[in-house]
Scaffold this motif. Structure first.
Motif, PDB file in Angstrom:
ATOM      1  N   ARG B  91     -37.151 -73.952 -53.959  1.00  0.00           N
ATOM      2  CA  ARG B  91     -38.087 -73.401 -52.971  1.00  0.00           C
ATOM      3  C   ARG B  91     -39.437 -74.111 -53.027  1.00  0.00           C
ATOM      4  O   ARG B  91     -40.124 -74.228 -52.016  1.00  0.00           O
ATOM      5  CB  ARG B  91     -38.268 -71.894 -53.203  1.00  0.00           C
ATOM      6  CG  ARG B  91     -37.013 -71.081 -52.854  1.00  0.00           C
ATOM      7  CD  ARG B  91     -37.202 -69.611 -53.173  1.00  0.00           C
ATOM      8  NE  ARG B  91     -38.152 -68.968 -52.268  1.00  0.00           N
ATOM      9  CZ  ARG B  91     -37.802 -68.413 -51.120  1.00  0.00           C
ATOM     10  NH1 ARG B  91     -36.541 -68.412 -50.738  1.00  0.00           N
ATOM     11  NH2 ARG B  91     -38.713 -67.865 -50.328  1.00  0.00           N
ATOM     12  N   CYS B  94     -39.010 -77.549 -51.079  1.00  0.00           N
ATOM     13  CA  CYS B  94     -38.998 -77.508 -49.612  1.00  0.00           C
ATOM     14  C   CYS B  94     -40.211 -76.789 -49.032  1.00  0.00           C
ATOM     15  O   CYS B  94     -40.366 -76.725 -47.818  1.00  0.00           O
ATOM     16  CB  CYS B  94     -37.703 -76.914 -49.097  1.00  0.00           C
ATOM     17  SG  CYS B  94     -37.606 -75.148 -49.278  1.00  0.00           S
ATOM     18  N   LEU B  96     -41.146 -73.560 -49.366  1.00  0.00           N
ATOM     19  CA  LEU B  96     -41.079 -72.124 -49.076  1.00  0.00           C
ATOM     20  C   LEU B  96     -42.002 -71.339 -50.006  1.00  0.00           C
ATOM     21  O   LEU B  96     -42.482 -70.275 -49.659  1.00  0.00           O
ATOM     22  CB  LEU B  96     -39.646 -71.616 -49.242  1.00  0.00           C
ATOM     23  CG  LEU B  96     -38.745 -71.684 -48.009  1.00  0.00           C
ATOM     24  CD1 LEU B  96     -37.307 -71.378 -48.381  1.00  0.00           C
ATOM     25  CD2 LEU B  96     -39.217 -70.754 -46.914  1.00  0.00           C
ATOM     26  N   LEU B 114     -44.162 -76.012 -45.358  1.00  0.00           N
ATOM     27  CA  LEU B 114     -42.779 -76.408 -45.096  1.00  0.00           C
ATOM     28  C   LEU B 114     -42.743 -77.868 -44.678  1.00  0.00           C
ATOM     29  O   LEU B 114     -43.521 -78.319 -43.846  1.00  0.00           O
ATOM     30  CB  LEU B 114     -42.201 -75.525 -43.989  1.00  0.00           C
ATOM     31  CG  LEU B 114     -41.917 -74.102 -44.467  1.00  0.00           C
ATOM     32  CD1 LEU B 114     -41.765 -73.156 -43.302  1.00  0.00           C
ATOM     33  CD2 LEU B 114     -40.688 -74.078 -45.343  1.00  0.00           C
ATOM     34  N   ARG B 119     -34.556 -80.698 -45.805  1.00  0.00           N
ATOM     35  CA  ARG B 119     -33.673 -79.688 -45.239  1.00  0.00           C
ATOM     36  C   ARG B 119     -32.911 -79.000 -46.349  1.00  0.00           C
ATOM     37  O   ARG B 119     -32.650 -79.591 -47.403  1.00  0.00           O
ATOM     38  CB  ARG B 119     -32.705 -80.308 -44.225  1.00  0.00           C
ATOM     39  CG  ARG B 119     -33.370 -80.688 -42.921  1.00  0.00           C
ATOM     40  CD  ARG B 119     -33.787 -79.446 -42.154  1.00  0.00           C
ATOM     41  NE  ARG B 119     -34.477 -79.760 -40.914  1.00  0.00           N
ATOM     42  CZ  ARG B 119     -35.789 -79.594 -40.735  1.00  0.00           C
ATOM     43  NH1 ARG B 119     -36.543 -79.151 -41.711  1.00  0.00           N
ATOM     44  NH2 ARG B 119     -36.339 -79.867 -39.572  1.00  0.00           N
ATOM     45  N   LEU B 120     -32.545 -77.781 -46.087  1.00  0.00           N
ATOM     46  CA  LEU B 120     -31.995 -76.925 -47.125  1.00  0.00           C
ATOM     47  C   LEU B 120     -30.683 -76.315 -46.655  1.00  0.00           C
ATOM     48  O   LEU B 120     -30.587 -75.821 -45.540  1.00  0.00           O
ATOM     49  CB  LEU B 120     -33.048 -75.830 -47.398  1.00  0.00           C
ATOM     50  CG  LEU B 120     -32.703 -74.657 -48.286  1.00  0.00           C
ATOM     51  CD1 LEU B 120     -32.269 -75.127 -49.645  1.00  0.00           C
ATOM     52  CD2 LEU B 120     -33.930 -73.762 -48.417  1.00  0.00           C
ATOM     53  N   LEU B 121     -29.680 -76.399 -47.505  1.00  0.00           N
ATOM     54  CA  LEU B 121     -28.405 -75.732 -47.237  1.00  0.00           C
ATOM     55  C   LEU B 121     -28.355 -74.494 -48.133  1.00  0.00           C
ATOM     56  O   LEU B 121     -28.398 -74.614 -49.345  1.00  0.00           O
ATOM     57  CB  LEU B 121     -27.248 -76.675 -47.567  1.00  0.00           C
ATOM     58  CG  LEU B 121     -26.029 -76.625 -46.665  1.00  0.00           C
ATOM     59  CD1 LEU B 121     -26.416 -76.892 -45.231  1.00  0.00           C
ATOM     60  CD2 LEU B 121     -24.979 -77.612 -47.130  1.00  0.00           C
ATOM     61  N   PHE B 122     -28.254 -73.312 -47.516  1.00  0.00           N
ATOM     62  CA  PHE B 122     -28.326 -72.068 -48.286  1.00  0.00           C
ATOM     63  C   PHE B 122     -26.967 -71.716 -48.879  1.00  0.00           C
ATOM     64  O   PHE B 122     -25.937 -72.274 -48.517  1.00  0.00           O
ATOM     65  CB  PHE B 122     -28.786 -70.927 -47.375  1.00  0.00           C
ATOM     66  CG  PHE B 122     -30.132 -71.140 -46.769  1.00  0.00           C
ATOM     67  CD1 PHE B 122     -31.275 -70.709 -47.423  1.00  0.00           C
ATOM     68  CD2 PHE B 122     -30.273 -71.747 -45.531  1.00  0.00           C
ATOM     69  CE1 PHE B 122     -32.524 -70.895 -46.856  1.00  0.00           C
ATOM     70  CE2 PHE B 122     -31.516 -71.933 -44.965  1.00  0.00           C
ATOM     71  CZ  PHE B 122     -32.641 -71.513 -45.628  1.00  0.00           C
ATOM     72  N   ARG B 126     -25.890 -69.014 -43.051  1.00  0.00           N
ATOM     73  CA  ARG B 126     -27.017 -68.582 -42.220  1.00  0.00           C
ATOM     74  C   ARG B 126     -26.973 -69.181 -40.822  1.00  0.00           C
ATOM     75  O   ARG B 126     -27.926 -69.822 -40.365  1.00  0.00           O
ATOM     76  CB  ARG B 126     -28.353 -68.925 -42.882  1.00  0.00           C
ATOM     77  CG  ARG B 126     -28.487 -68.216 -44.207  1.00  0.00           C
ATOM     78  CD  ARG B 126     -29.924 -68.087 -44.638  1.00  0.00           C
ATOM     79  NE  ARG B 126     -29.965 -67.546 -45.993  1.00  0.00           N
ATOM     80  CZ  ARG B 126     -31.062 -67.437 -46.722  1.00  0.00           C
ATOM     81  NH1 ARG B 126     -32.203 -67.808 -46.231  1.00  0.00           N
ATOM     82  NH2 ARG B 126     -31.011 -66.926 -47.917  1.00  0.00           N
ATOM     83  N   LEU B 127     -25.871 -68.969 -40.154  1.00  0.00           N
ATOM     84  CA  LEU B 127     -25.783 -69.359 -38.744  1.00  0.00           C
ATOM     85  C   LEU B 127     -26.190 -68.149 -37.917  1.00  0.00           C
ATOM     86  O   LEU B 127     -25.848 -67.017 -38.246  1.00  0.00           O
ATOM     87  CB  LEU B 127     -24.354 -69.767 -38.389  1.00  0.00           C
ATOM     88  CG  LEU B 127     -23.737 -70.865 -39.257  1.00  0.00           C
ATOM     89  CD1 LEU B 127     -22.318 -71.152 -38.803  1.00  0.00           C
ATOM     90  CD2 LEU B 127     -24.579 -72.128 -39.192  1.00  0.00           C
ATOM     91  N   ALA B 140     -33.348 -76.231 -33.645  1.00  0.00           N
ATOM     92  CA  ALA B 140     -34.753 -76.550 -33.407  1.00  0.00           C
ATOM     93  C   ALA B 140     -34.967 -77.182 -32.030  1.00  0.00           C
ATOM     94  O   ALA B 140     -36.095 -77.453 -31.645  1.00  0.00           O
ATOM     95  CB  ALA B 140     -35.281 -77.482 -34.496  1.00  0.00           C
ATOM     96  N   ALA B 178     -23.438 -75.669 -41.004  1.00  0.00           N
ATOM     97  CA  ALA B 178     -24.772 -75.631 -41.613  1.00  0.00           C
ATOM     98  C   ALA B 178     -25.184 -77.018 -42.092  1.00  0.00           C
ATOM     99  O   ALA B 178     -26.351 -77.408 -41.962  1.00  0.00           O
ATOM    100  CB  ALA B 178     -24.788 -74.633 -42.775  1.00  0.00           C
ATOM    101  N   ARG B 181     -26.249 -78.973 -39.151  1.00  0.00           N
ATOM    102  CA  ARG B 181     -27.581 -78.535 -38.742  1.00  0.00           C
ATOM    103  C   ARG B 181     -28.654 -79.204 -39.599  1.00  0.00           C
ATOM    104  O   ARG B 181     -29.716 -79.590 -39.093  1.00  0.00           O
ATOM    105  CB  ARG B 181     -27.667 -77.010 -38.882  1.00  0.00           C
ATOM    106  CG  ARG B 181     -28.992 -76.428 -38.520  1.00  0.00           C
ATOM    107  CD  ARG B 181     -28.978 -74.914 -38.627  1.00  0.00           C
ATOM    108  NE  ARG B 181     -28.750 -74.470 -39.996  1.00  0.00           N
ATOM    109  CZ  ARG B 181     -28.455 -73.221 -40.335  1.00  0.00           C
ATOM    110  NH1 ARG B 181     -28.340 -72.289 -39.408  1.00  0.00           N
ATOM    111  NH2 ARG B 181     -28.260 -72.892 -41.581  1.00  0.00           N
ATOM    112  N   ALA B 182     -28.358 -79.378 -40.903  1.00  0.00           N
ATOM    113  CA  ALA B 182     -29.329 -80.024 -41.781  1.00  0.00           C
ATOM    114  C   ALA B 182     -29.459 -81.509 -41.467  1.00  0.00           C
ATOM    115  O   ALA B 182     -30.522 -82.092 -41.620  1.00  0.00           O
ATOM    116  CB  ALA B 182     -28.910 -79.828 -43.236  1.00  0.00           C
TER     117      ALA B 182
END
Lengths: 315, 276
Positions: B91, B94, B96, B114, B119-122, B126-127, B140, B178, B181-182
């Motif tokens: 965290r 990135c 946060l 930020l 970029r972060l893959l959780f 988290r879609l 985005a 995801a 997305r990153a």
């Protein structure tokens, strides 16, 4: 079963005047006929016959829920026709149908319905708009919540129909009074559900949106609002129920047009058929509004497996 | 008739399930040679530097005077027990959270908020369930987002699933979305916060290969947070063990990629386990 013969016959003859009862009964009769036909079917046509039987059964199954309402209607009609039920207490279904046809032809029914609907929707637009705006504001902005939420929660507990005397003093008995009452009634359920909907949006998604660089506006339109939408729509459905209820009360107190006026006017002349017709009109409008919201839910929440066709839905 | 009435919905649901399962199995067996894109685009990885970083929450210090230098393009795995400070470290990188003291730099820029190049893959994908797959990848937006999102989906092998709702995807497919997305914004640093932990063994292996391939192709820096030592040994260039907020071990993994299973890998595995 011994009763069903005569009552059905009466329902049939009276229904001819109403024009609605026989139409809904026709498929049931054909279903029964098809079954009898199948029983006598030749062996060569057994496949066809079994298809026919299955069809008849499915038809009978889909019509089964209507059996009780139709039976009640038939008994009611019979009781009225045989003089057990005074028309001053409750009119015969046939008379209501006739009243429907009469008021439909002279235009009073439609004009009254449109006046009432106009009032309801105006009140909904104003009250719902205010409730939604406050819900959004308090949901996304902590200082607003601190300042407003407890006040709104207190106001929410005031039964809005209890302030009718005040409303009459403020607005007289004009349109504003009815629209104001409806607006007050619908504002709170929409406020509450919008607020809670926004509060309950998955915080993980909000964090994701921040990491992925969404602007506050994009965060609101792409994450927060869609996330709150199911709850907002629940609020809307509650509000619609309250909307019609409030309108009925407001219109019954005083008005010179609208469904409430129609029924109260009919009461003066002991026209119970028109009174019942007015009640049915309210019921129908309420049902219509609910179906409309469901249709909106189906469209707007298509992403949710609960609202997808074939999904294990609650709606 | 009852059978027919009940099965209509169930049959279509079962068919859908089976279909996605079959697709997944097919893809799993194809995965050793994921279609390597001929014109794989490389972009600049970013160097990550932590200088004397301390992070405490109230009286509890989670990271103590941490120094770490990750060269651009390295695949670093950070291993440790829960509560060892792994997620906090991520965290901080990135943006946060901010460090209590010390400095974090991405490339030359100090992390103050930020970071768009990180970029972060959780752990969970988290879609946004109300966005189609393509809309999630291009969350985005921005000019030409649809083409970029489509290219990223193609990169993770889901080119034909763009119009689906996320709810119909399997867990592995969701994580691949995801990942796409990153990748859309061509990050200099990709942080992976135990993104494979919740997947079944087959799907996890598939995700490992996919991640490794994409990292090789594009050349960004990866920090993989994991508690799975085997995962760290099989994927990383270098493994750091984080214990009670301090670096307990920092070893390079100088083994050939693709099946690191020999005696040397086992020894490394033991060594890391001992430090955790």
């Amino acid at each position: 079963m011994s009763l069903s013969g005569p009552t059905e016959a009466i329902a049939f003859t009276q229904g001819a005047a109403a024009g609605t009862v026989p139409a809904s009964r026709v498929p049931a009769v054909t279903g029964a006929q098809a079954e009898r036909h199948d029983a006598a079917g030749a062996a060569g046509r057994s496949r066809l016959a079994s298809t026919g039987r299955a069809l008849g059964k499915s038809l009978a199954k889909s019509l089964a829920p209507w059996a009780l309402p139709l039976a009640i209607l038939a008994v009611w009609q019979a009781a009225a026709s045989l003089g057990f039920l005074s028309s001053r207490v409750l009119p015969a279904p046939g008379d209501v149908a006739i009243a429907f046809w009469r008021t439909l032809r002279d235009g009073t029914l439609l004009s009254n319905i449109s006046v009432s609907t106009g009032r309801a929707l105006t009140g909904l637009a104003i009250g719902g708009g205010i409730g939604f705006a406050l819900g959004v504001l308090n949901g996304v902005w902590k200082p607003a919540e601190t300042a407003l939420d407890s006040t709104l929660q207190m106001l929410r507990n005031v039964p809005h129909l209890a302030i009718i005397p005040l409303v009459i003093l403020w607005f007289g008995i004009d349109e504003e009074a009815k629209i104001f009452l409806v607006a007050v009634g619908v504002a709170f359920p929409i406020y509450l559900n919008t607020y809670h909907g926004i509060r309950n949006v998955d915080s993980g998604l909000i964090e994701m949106a921040r990491v992925y660089g969404l602007s506050p506006a994009a965060l609101f339109t792409r994450i927060v609002l869609p996330g709150a939408l199911p709850s907002v729509l629940v609020g809307l459905r509650y509000a619609l129920g309250i909307m019609w209820l409030t309108l009925i009360v407001a219109e019954t107190i005083s008005s010179t047009e609208g469904i409430g006026y129609m029924t109260m006017n009919a009461r003066e002349f002991l026209q119970t058929d028109v009174v019942v017709l007015g009640v049915l009109a309210y019921a129908l409008l309420g049902k219509l509004a609910d179906s409309l919201t469901r249709a909106i839910e189906q469209r707007a929440l298509a992403w949710n497996p609960a609202y997808q066709p074939g999904g294990k839905g609650v709606a | 008739m009852e059978i027919f009435a009940a099965s209509d919905a169930e049959i279509s649901a079962a068919l859908r399930d089976r279909e996605s399962r079959e697709v997944e199995i097919r893809e799993t067996f194809r995965s050793p040679r994921f279609p390597e894109t001929a014109t794989a685009e490389r972009w600049q990885g970013e160097r990550i530097r932590l200088n004397n970083v301390v992070k405490s929450f109230g009286a509890r210090t989670v990271l103590r005077r941490l120094d770490l230098d990750v060269p651009a393009g390295q695949f670093l795995a950070v291993v440790g027990r829960s509560g060892g400070g792994k997620t906090t470290l991520m965290r901080l990188i990135c943006g946060l959270d901010t460090a209590t003291s010390g400095e974090v730099r991405i490339g030359e820029a100090p992390v103050t908020g930020l970071m768009p190049q990180v970029r972060l893959l959780f752990q969970d994908a988290r879609l946004a369930p109300w966005q189609r797959v393509i809309g999630n990848v291009g969350i985005a937006r921005g000019p030409g987002w649809r083409e970029k999102a489509h290219a990223a989906l193609k990169d993770v092998g889901l080119a034909d699933r763009g119009r689906e709702w996320p709810s119909v995807l399997s867990g592995g497919q969701k994580q691949r979305v995801a990942l796409a997305r990153a990748l859309v914004s061509r990050p200099g640093v990709l942080l992976l916060d135990e993104p494979f932990g919740a997947l079944d063994a087959l799907t996890r292996v598939e995700m490992h290969r996919l991640t490794e391939r994409i990292w090789k192709e594009h050349g960004f820096t990866v920090v993989l947070i994991t508690h799975d030592v085997a995962e760290a040994v099989s994927l990383a260039d270098r493994v750091v063990v984080l214990r009670q907020g301090e670096i307990a071990l920092d070893v390079p993994v100088d083994l050939p990629r693709g099946g690191r299973t020999g005696a040397e890998a086992a020894r490394l595995h033991e060594r890391i386990l001992a430090a955790v």
